[in-house]
Motif scaffolding. Structure first.
Motif, short mmCIF file in Angstrom:
data_model
loop_
_atom_site.label_atom_id
_atom_site.label_comp_id
_atom_site.label_asym_id
_atom_site.label_seq_id
_atom_site.Cartn_x
_atom_site.Cartn_y
_atom_site.Cartn_z
N GLU A 216 -7.07 -8.82 -3.97
CA GLU A 216 -7.87 -6.96 -3.00
C GLU A 216 -6.89 -6.12 -1.92
O GLU A 216 -7.18 -5.23 -1.42
N HIS A 217 -6.24 -6.98 -0.85
CA HIS A 217 -6.02 -6.48 0.03
C HIS A 217 -4.55 -5.30 -0.62
O HIS A 217 -4.21 -4.38 0.54
N LEU A 218 -3.51 -6.33 -1.63
CA LEU A 218 -2.58 -5.31 -1.58
C LEU A 218 -3.02 -4.29 -3.00
O LEU A 218 -2.03 -4.03 -3.54
N GLY A 219 -4.20 -3.96 -3.12
CA GLY A 219 -4.52 -3.69 -5.01
C GLY A 219 -3.56 -4.06 -5.92
O GLY A 219 -3.47 -3.11 -6.44
N ALA A 220 -3.99 -5.41 -5.88
CA ALA A 220 -2.57 -6.09 -6.77
C ALA A 220 -4.03 -7.57 -7.78
O ALA A 220 -4.43 -7.95 -7.78
N PRO A 221 -4.97 -6.62 -8.96
CA PRO A 221 -5.72 -7.47 -9.36
C PRO A 221 -5.94 -7.94 -9.74
O PRO A 221 -6.10 -9.57 -10.04
N ARG A 222 -4.62 -8.31 -11.13
CA ARG A 222 -3.69 -9.18 -11.42
C ARG A 222 -2.24 -9.45 -10.96
O ARG A 222 -1.70 -10.69 -11.62
N LEU A 223 -2.82 -9.68 -9.49
CA LEU A 223 -1.71 -10.67 -8.90
C LEU A 223 -2.01 -11.78 -9.05
O LEU A 223 -1.98 -12.66 -8.86
N GLU A 230 6.78 -10.88 -8.41
CA GLU A 230 5.50 -10.31 -8.47
C GLU A 230 5.18 -9.97 -7.31
O GLU A 230 4.51 -9.02 -6.70
N LEU A 231 5.34 -11.23 -5.98
CA LEU A 231 4.62 -10.85 -4.75
C LEU A 231 5.00 -10.12 -4.18
O LEU A 231 4.30 -9.07 -3.42
N MET A 232 6.37 -9.78 -4.32
CA MET A 232 7.50 -9.40 -3.05
C MET A 232 6.68 -7.46 -4.06
O MET A 232 7.20 -6.73 -2.71
N ARG A 233 7.32 -7.22 -5.34
CA ARG A 233 7.13 -5.81 -5.67
C ARG A 233 4.93 -5.38 -4.77
O ARG A 233 5.68 -4.67 -4.71
N ALA A 234 4.59 -6.23 -5.33
CA ALA A 234 3.16 -6.38 -4.74
C ALA A 234 3.18 -5.76 -3.27
O ALA A 234 2.40 -4.84 -2.46
N LEU A 235 4.16 -6.37 -2.29
CA LEU A 235 4.15 -5.88 -1.03
C LEU A 235 4.80 -4.62 -0.42
O LEU A 235 4.56 -4.51 0.17
N HIS A 236 5.84 -4.50 -1.17
CA HIS A 236 6.85 -2.96 -1.20
C HIS A 236 5.69 -1.78 -1.54
O HIS A 236 5.43 -1.28 -1.24
N ARG A 237 4.51 -2.37 -3.04
CA ARG A 237 3.90 -1.62 -3.37
C ARG A 237 2.74 -1.05 -1.70
O ARG A 237 1.95 0.59 -2.05
N ALA A 238 2.67 -1.90 -1.22
CA ALA A 238 1.25 -2.10 -0.16
C ALA A 238 2.54 -1.06 0.64
O ALA A 238 1.23 -1.10 2.00
N GLY A 239 3.39 -0.97 1.00
CA GLY A 239 3.96 -0.56 2.01
C GLY A 239 4.32 -1.40 3.42
O GLY A 239 5.48 -1.58 4.53
N ILE A 240 4.44 -2.61 2.64
CA ILE A 240 5.25 -3.76 3.52
C ILE A 240 6.86 -4.09 2.95
O ILE A 240 6.84 -4.78 1.64
N GLU A 241 7.52 -3.15 3.64
CA GLU A 241 8.53 -3.63 3.67
C GLU A 241 9.78 -5.11 3.84
O GLU A 241 11.09 -5.05 4.48
#
Length: 556
Positions: A216-223, A230-241
């Protein structure tokens, strides 16, 4: 006297007596395998020999299963590995027949482990392979005794071989005994932290809840949070570099997903390392029986094979529980490595600080304005090579207070950077640098030279710590060997306790309740004896903190 144990071609066992110099005493004896344990028990009682074998793990578990305990041995594989690499024995040109071979390890890489023990079946099977014949074992023993006699420090190398060999006996005895483990408590702890036991490959309920919070916090419902990609891509999409998902790096970010991610990782680690699958695989008959690997790390520290014995997390320690009428006597050597450094360097000022139970507090009072945290950072930085940042800033003050101690580890670091080996107090030497490392040091381009300098610094950090960690491992083995003998003497007086766990600077004894205090005294006495064995009259104390408890979690 030595007694060699070796398989005979007809399936029996050869017992060959030799004197202290390796010369034969009388003709060989043979024993049929069903009779071996009783014959060994008789020889042990009447002659108290040092048993000689390729590896204790080849023979001793079978003796323990038959109810026979032996006091002393000479483990040819362990001793061969120590002697072959030792600078003390370099002039003897000794080469081990049985020591495992491995490529020299790069600092920061994985450390070589000993191969899996062979012949772990019953001692009384018809055709077990317990290794080389008596002639080969005799040849190797004589070669090792000659290498020790011809060494520059024969007394120290003799003690190193005795300590490693005693450690092999201790390791087998601890595996046979096992840590008392309450499966019901373990199940309850898992249910409390993870939820009920899941079916199949499902995530436990509480772990899945944390995963949903993270999605929910990452906006990635299928993570799938267990997939690093997958986790790194979701973090980067959320602006966590973040470059990695290591906890120390994630804590640098303030995003609301960070806290649930850290919590998820902690719970997932518990499930993977000590969850239901671990419980099913490793706990039998109320005991956790890990397999210890003596000197499994190049410094001489022990390792374990399977079960994670050297990493029992706090979340499940309550399951390590004494049986009714018993106590766990848990002891750890306080601030072991700094005390070892004081003894190694013969630094009188640091030795004086080591007279206190809290060495860091004494150092803080001497030169860091009473700030214990700063004193600890400075001293551990000196030992482990963290000489930049806060540690680097505090190092000049530490060197001013304890010049001999700081100079000792600095010299070890400089030797490592130059490609030299360093050696522990009893004679275990660091591996030579690999051919790759040596080729890199001969580079000519600016980029290659930058990498060569970095590799040299890495090796310096490795050798800086090697001398301290390796000597601490030697002290710990002597501690256990002395404790083992004292526990046997207590048993002779009707006070029963068994050594069931070891972790670098910590031991655990499972004792009958009336024997608990006597076992605690034995632990303290063994620590003092280990100090005398290694350092003689050096004025450094090695205090141990002891807790007599019902379960492991109560010890700290």
């Amino acid at each position: 006297m030595h007694v060699i144990l070796a398989p005979a071609p007809d399936g029996s066992v050869v017992l060959r007596r030799l004197d202290a110099r390796g010369h034969r005493i009388g003709p060989d004896m043979t024993a049929a395998r069903p009779e071996l344990a009783r014959e060994a028990e008789r020889i042990e009682r009447e002659e108290r020999p040092r048993w000689v074998w390729r590896r204790a793990a080849d023979w001793y578990p079978g003796f323990l299963a038959a109810g026979v305990r032996l006091e002393r041995c000479h483990d040819l594989a362990l001793c061969g590995a120590a002697l072959e690499g030792s600078a003390f024995a370099a002039a003897t040109h000794y080469t081990s027949t049985f020591a495992p071979r491995s490529e020299p390890t790069e600092p920061g890489g994985s450390l070589p482990q000993l191969p899996a023990p062979e012949g772990q079946g019953s001692l009384f099977e018809d055709t077990p392979d317990h290794g080389p014949d008596a002639d080969k074992l005799e040849y190797e023993l004589k070669a090792q005794l000659a290498a020790i006699a011809g060494a520059t420090q024969p007394g120290r190398l003799r003690l190193l071989c005795a300590a490693d060999s005693a450690g092999a006996l201790v390791a087998a005895e601890m595996q046979a005994a096992g840590i008392p483990w309450d499966s019901t408590t373990h199940e309850s702890l898992l249910a409390e932290q993870l939820g009920p036991r899941p079916r199949g490959l499902e995530r436990p309920a509480l772990l899945e809840e944390k995963a949903n919070e993270l999605r929910e916090h990452l906006g990635a419902p299928r993570l799938n949070p267990d997939s690093p990609q997958e986790l790194m891509r979701a973090l980067h999409r959320a602006g966590i570099e973040a470059r990695t998902t290591r906890a120390w790096e994630l804590r640098e970010f303030t995003h609301p997903a960070i806290q649930p991610l850290l919590e998820y990782k902690k719970l997932a680690r518990l499930l993977a390392a000590n969850g239901w699958a671990w419980l099913d695989a490793w706990v039998r008959d109320g005991r956790f029986r890990p397999e210890y690997v003596v000197a499994g790390v190049v410094t001489g520290r022990w390792a374990s094979r399977g079960g994670g014995a050297l990493q029992i997390p706090k979340q499940v320690r309550a399951a390590a529980r004494a049986l009714p009428g018993h106590k766990l006597v848990v002891a750890d050597a306080s601030q072991l490595e700094p005390r070892v450094l004081a003894a190694l360097a013969r630094d009188d000022e640091m030795a004086a600080a080591a007279q206190d139970a809290d060495l860091y507090a004494r150092i803080a009072a001497a030169g860091f304005g009473g700030d214990r945290a700063k004193a600890k950072v400075a001293l551990l930085g000196a030992i482990y090579g963290a000489t930049t940042g806060e540690s680097g800033r505090l190092m000049p003050q530490l060197a001013k207070l304890y010049p001999r101690a700081v100079a000792y580890v600095e010299q070890a670091a400089r030797d490592g950077e130059r490609g030299l080996t360093v050696t522990t107090h009893l004679g275990r030497s660091s591996p030579r640098p690999s051919e790759r490392w040596q080729r890199l040091q001969q580079s000519t381009t600016a980029e290659e030279q930058r990498r060569a300098d970095a590799a040299a610094r890495d090796r310096g950090r490795f050798t800086r710590n090697f001398v301290v960690q390796g000597t601490a491992a030697e002290w710990a083995e002597c501690w256990m060997a002395e404790l083992r003998l004292r526990l046997r003497r207590l048993a002779g007086r009707g006070l029963h306790g068994e050594l069931v766990y070891f972790l670098h600077d910590e031991v655990m004894v499972h004792a009958e309740e009336p024997a608990a205090e006597a076992c605690a005294d034995a632990i303290r006495e063994a620590a003092a004896a280990a100090r005398r064995l290694l350092f003689g009259s050096a004025p450094v104390e090695f205090p141990v903190s002891i807790a007599v408890v019902d379960s492991y979690d109560q010890a700290k």
